[in-house]
Design a protein around this motif. Structure first.
Motif, mmCIF file in Angstrom:
data_model
loop_
_atom_site.group_PDB
_atom_site.id
_atom_site.type_symbol
_atom_site.label_atom_id
_atom_site.label_comp_id
_atom_site.label_asym_id
_atom_site.label_seq_id
_atom_site.Cartn_x
_atom_site.Cartn_y
_atom_site.Cartn_z
ATOM 1 N N THR A 83 0.790 -1.231 0.000
ATOM 2 C CA THR A 83 0.000 0.000 0.000
ATOM 3 C C THR A 83 0.822 1.280 0.000
ATOM 4 O OG1 THR A 83 -0.232 -0.371 2.389
ATOM 5 C CG2 THR A 83 -2.094 -0.968 1.001
ATOM 6 N N GLN A 84 2.122 1.215 -0.209
ATOM 7 C CA GLN A 84 2.909 2.427 -0.404
ATOM 8 C C GLN A 84 3.314 2.534 -1.871
ATOM 9 O OE1 GLN A 84 5.997 3.452 2.374
ATOM 10 N NE2 GLN A 84 4.958 2.451 4.075
ATOM 11 N N ILE A 85 3.565 3.761 -2.299
ATOM 12 C CA ILE A 85 3.844 3.981 -3.720
ATOM 13 C C ILE A 85 5.035 3.140 -4.171
ATOM 14 C CG2 ILE A 85 4.582 5.667 -5.445
ATOM 15 C CD1 ILE A 85 3.072 7.809 -3.882
ATOM 16 N N ARG A 86 6.114 3.226 -3.423
ATOM 17 C CA ARG A 86 7.337 2.540 -3.853
ATOM 18 C C ARG A 86 7.191 1.034 -3.693
ATOM 19 N NH1 ARG A 86 12.208 1.147 -1.864
ATOM 20 N NH2 ARG A 86 11.675 1.748 0.244
ATOM 21 N N ASP A 87 7.582 0.290 -4.717
ATOM 22 C CA ASP A 87 7.499 -1.170 -4.663
ATOM 23 C C ASP A 87 8.448 -1.725 -3.613
ATOM 24 O OD1 ASP A 87 5.635 -1.475 -6.740
ATOM 25 O OD2 ASP A 87 7.206 -1.343 -8.260
ATOM 26 N N PRO A 88 7.977 -2.633 -2.767
ATOM 27 C CA PRO A 88 8.908 -3.311 -1.874
ATOM 28 C C PRO A 88 9.806 -4.255 -2.656
ATOM 29 C CG PRO A 88 6.720 -4.263 -1.679
ATOM 30 C CD PRO A 88 6.591 -3.096 -2.613
ATOM 31 N N ALA A 89 10.927 -4.624 -2.057
ATOM 32 C CA ALA A 89 11.796 -5.612 -2.685
ATOM 33 C C ALA A 89 11.019 -6.916 -2.845
ATOM 34 C CB ALA A 89 13.033 -5.836 -1.828
ATOM 35 N N PRO A 90 11.174 -7.597 -3.975
ATOM 36 C CA PRO A 90 10.423 -8.838 -4.175
ATOM 37 C C PRO A 90 10.591 -9.834 -3.041
ATOM 38 C CG PRO A 90 11.465 -8.156 -6.226
ATOM 39 C CD PRO A 90 11.982 -7.229 -5.162
ATOM 40 N N ALA A 91 11.783 -9.894 -2.460
ATOM 41 C CA ALA A 91 12.011 -10.842 -1.366
ATOM 42 C C ALA A 91 11.238 -10.460 -0.110
ATOM 43 C CB ALA A 91 13.506 -10.918 -1.050
ATOM 44 N N ASP A 92 10.935 -9.152 0.051
ATOM 45 C CA ASP A 92 10.221 -8.685 1.242
ATOM 46 C C ASP A 92 8.713 -8.723 1.090
ATOM 47 O OD1 ASP A 92 12.592 -8.152 2.550
ATOM 48 O OD2 ASP A 92 12.624 -6.032 1.993
ATOM 49 N N LEU A 93 8.227 -8.785 -0.162
ATOM 50 C CA LEU A 93 6.800 -8.650 -0.399
ATOM 51 C C LEU A 93 5.960 -9.708 0.324
ATOM 52 C CD1 LEU A 93 4.512 -7.125 -1.729
ATOM 53 C CD2 LEU A 93 4.916 -8.430 -3.829
ATOM 54 N N PRO A 94 6.322 -11.002 0.313
ATOM 55 C CA PRO A 94 5.498 -11.978 1.039
ATOM 56 C C PRO A 94 5.363 -11.639 2.526
ATOM 57 C CG PRO A 94 7.010 -13.094 -0.435
ATOM 58 C CD PRO A 94 7.421 -11.656 -0.423
ATOM 59 N N PHE A 95 6.435 -11.124 3.115
ATOM 60 C CA PHE A 95 6.398 -10.740 4.524
ATOM 61 C C PHE A 95 5.494 -9.522 4.727
ATOM 62 C CE2 PHE A 95 8.120 -7.792 7.682
ATOM 63 C CZ PHE A 95 8.006 -8.546 8.836
ATOM 64 N N ILE A 96 5.641 -8.507 3.891
ATOM 65 C CA ILE A 96 4.860 -7.274 4.029
ATOM 66 C C ILE A 96 3.373 -7.557 3.842
ATOM 67 C CG2 ILE A 96 4.423 -5.043 2.903
ATOM 68 C CD1 ILE A 96 7.480 -4.917 2.391
ATOM 69 N N ARG A 97 3.046 -8.530 3.005
ATOM 70 C CA ARG A 97 1.648 -8.874 2.752
ATOM 71 C C ARG A 97 0.957 -9.473 3.966
ATOM 72 N NH1 ARG A 97 2.510 -11.856 -3.087
ATOM 73 N NH2 ARG A 97 1.954 -10.081 -4.444
ATOM 74 N N ARG A 98 1.706 -9.865 4.984
ATOM 75 C CA ARG A 98 1.093 -10.524 6.133
ATOM 76 C C ARG A 98 0.362 -9.554 7.059
ATOM 77 N NH1 ARG A 98 6.242 -13.718 8.218
ATOM 78 N NH2 ARG A 98 5.013 -13.858 10.121
ATOM 79 N N THR A 99 0.662 -8.265 6.956
ATOM 80 C CA THR A 99 -0.046 -7.320 7.810
ATOM 81 C C THR A 99 -1.432 -7.032 7.257
ATOM 82 O OG1 THR A 99 0.092 -5.169 8.920
ATOM 83 C CG2 THR A 99 0.872 -5.261 6.668
ATOM 84 N N MET A 100 -2.373 -6.754 8.150
ATOM 85 C CA MET A 100 -3.774 -6.549 7.775
ATOM 86 C C MET A 100 -3.935 -5.435 6.746
ATOM 87 S SD MET A 100 -6.895 -5.898 10.443
ATOM 88 C CE MET A 100 -6.509 -4.172 10.766
ATOM 89 N N LEU A 101 -3.115 -4.403 6.849
ATOM 90 C CA LEU A 101 -3.190 -3.265 5.937
ATOM 91 C C LEU A 101 -2.963 -3.679 4.494
ATOM 92 C CD1 LEU A 101 -3.442 -0.112 6.102
ATOM 93 C CD2 LEU A 101 -0.940 -0.047 6.078
#
Length: 425
Positions: A83-101
């Motif tokens: 949900t932020q403009i800048r793309d997260p690193a592909p390796a971090d994306l699965p982790f970031i997706r775990r938050t409700m937001l």
């Protein structure tokens, strides 16, 4: 000829991406050009402040279109790219997706219902007395510490006020509340060269995303330790409820992350922003101090004028048409809250701070399935702060230049010198 003789030309698309733009204030003139001529506009995403370039995104600025995007979770996903403009690193994306937001229904609904059982209005309302005591103490201390009648209220009042309220609600010991601020600044203020610590670089030399698990270990360790304490000695607070809930692996830590950052920074941004809005609209400030407008209505108008969050990103799940523009599946679609809150199609004279404005359908707390779960607590804290301010201090008056956060995400104020002694209303 491109235009008929005498026909007005259409203004070029202005940039609303560069985080440095927002250090000078919300770019309302640019937003108006976009709303009037380019309501869904392609924005480049160049390298800025050492952060890598991105593929670009669609900026959505009209109120109706912002609400449409926020409500349509099937067409505009929070999960695909976060949900932020800048793309997260592909390796971090699965982790970031775990938050409700960063989830979509139905998974988002399961987590939201779980947190809502802890975040009940009754539990929040029970904290009002403590919140009021915090406000009175901080305002009195600031008045006593004033130099020539002035104090820098972010450091003296609003940062501490937001932290104390959140720490009370979550059940974080007072001695540890500074950790919440440290983590919030690291995660929220990462675009600001002065507000954030120097970024840590990954093995490839690219700065690590502040949401990366590589940078959140200390916070997560603390969340697990606090949960263990709450299981042994439960209290009437959010962490006690979450510690006893049946959560999947990692969900407790992600709830703690969300509450710490979003729960803190909403009021941390909105409180000084509202005071600044009153200082810049002195008639409104005097109205509020004199009790001529309901405080709860005034709080909503101040939230409209100064939304805590500037933008939220979604990712198109399919080819769609929005305001006449064809958006492809996978494109980033970014809604701009402050632009929507000043849309002349919805708000009469939106540039005026009208504390009695009603109705006031601002989108400062979002809309749709992700509407802010903590909005009730935020409104309570802001209402109490303004009630106690008008009882103890004069209407807000600038005694120096404010400083804004360098960010295209959070509408932050990092310095706000105001008069705190003198005639009270």
């Amino acid at each position: 000829m491109d235009h008929a003789a005498g026909a007005p030309s259409v203004p070029a698309v202005p940039d609303v991406f560069d985080p440095r733009t927002y250090a000078a204030g919300i770019p309302h003139a640019r937003y108006r050009i976009l709303r009037d001529h380019h309501p869904v506009a392609w924005q480049a995403e160049p390298e800025v402040l050492g952060w890598p370039a991105g593929p670009g995104f669609w900026a959505v600025t009209r109120h109706a279109d912002v609400v449409r995007v926020l409500r349509d979770h099937a067409g505009y996903s929070s999960h695909l790219g976060a949900t932020q403009i800048r793309d997260p690193a592909p390796a971090d994306l699965p982790f970031i997706r775990r938050t409700m937001l960063n989830q979509d229904p139905p998974d988002h609904g399961r987590l939201r219902r779980m947190l809502a059982r802890a975040f009940t209005p009754a539990r929040v309302d029970a904290f009002e007395g403590r919140v009021r005591e915090r406000a009175r103490g901080l305002l009195a201390a600031a008045r006593d510490a004033a130099v020539d009648g002035s104090v820098e209220v972010v450091g003296a009042i609003t940062d501490e006020y937001a932290l104390l309220g959140l720490a009370d609600l979550m059940g974080v010991p007072a001695a540890d509340r500074g950790l919440l601020l440290e983590w919030t600044v690291r995660i929220i203020g990462y675009q600001d060269p002065e507000d954030a610590p120097p970024p840590r670089l990954g093995p490839d030399g690219v700065p690590l995303d502040p949401r990366s698990p590589a940078l959140l270990g200390e916070m997560f360790d603390y969340a697990r330790e606090l949960a263990a304490v709450k299981r042994a000695r439960p209290a009437d607070d959010l962490m006690s409820v979450l510690a006893r809930a049946e959560l999947a692996e990692g969900e407790l830590e992600m709830f703690f992350f969300l509450l710490t950052v979003a729960g803190n920074d909403t009021v941390r941004s909105a409180a000084p922003g509202g005071l600044l809005a009153l200082a810049r609209a002195p008639d409104a400030g005097r109205q509020l101090t004199a009790g001529l407008v309901p405080v709860d209505r005034a709080v909503d108008e101040l939230l409209r004028v100064h939304p805590p969050v500037l933008s939220f990103r979604r990712t198109a799940t399919r080819d769609v048409v929005l305001a006449g523009r064809r958006i492809r599946a996978g494109d980033k679609v970014v809604v701009f809250h402050a632009a929507a809150n000043h849309d002349e199609r919805v708000f009469v004279d939106p540039g005026r701070t009208d504390l009695g404005r009603s109705p006031n359908p601002h989108v400062s707390f979002g809309d749709g399935p992700h509407v802010c779960l903590g909005a009730h607590f935020a409104r309570l804290q802001l209402r109490v702060l303004h009630e106690e301010w008008r009882a103890a201090l004069p209407p807000p008056e600038l005694t120096g230049e404010p400083k804004r956060l360098v960010s295209n995400f959070i509408n932050g104020i990092t310095r706000l010198p105001l008069r705190v002694s003198g005639r009270c209303g």
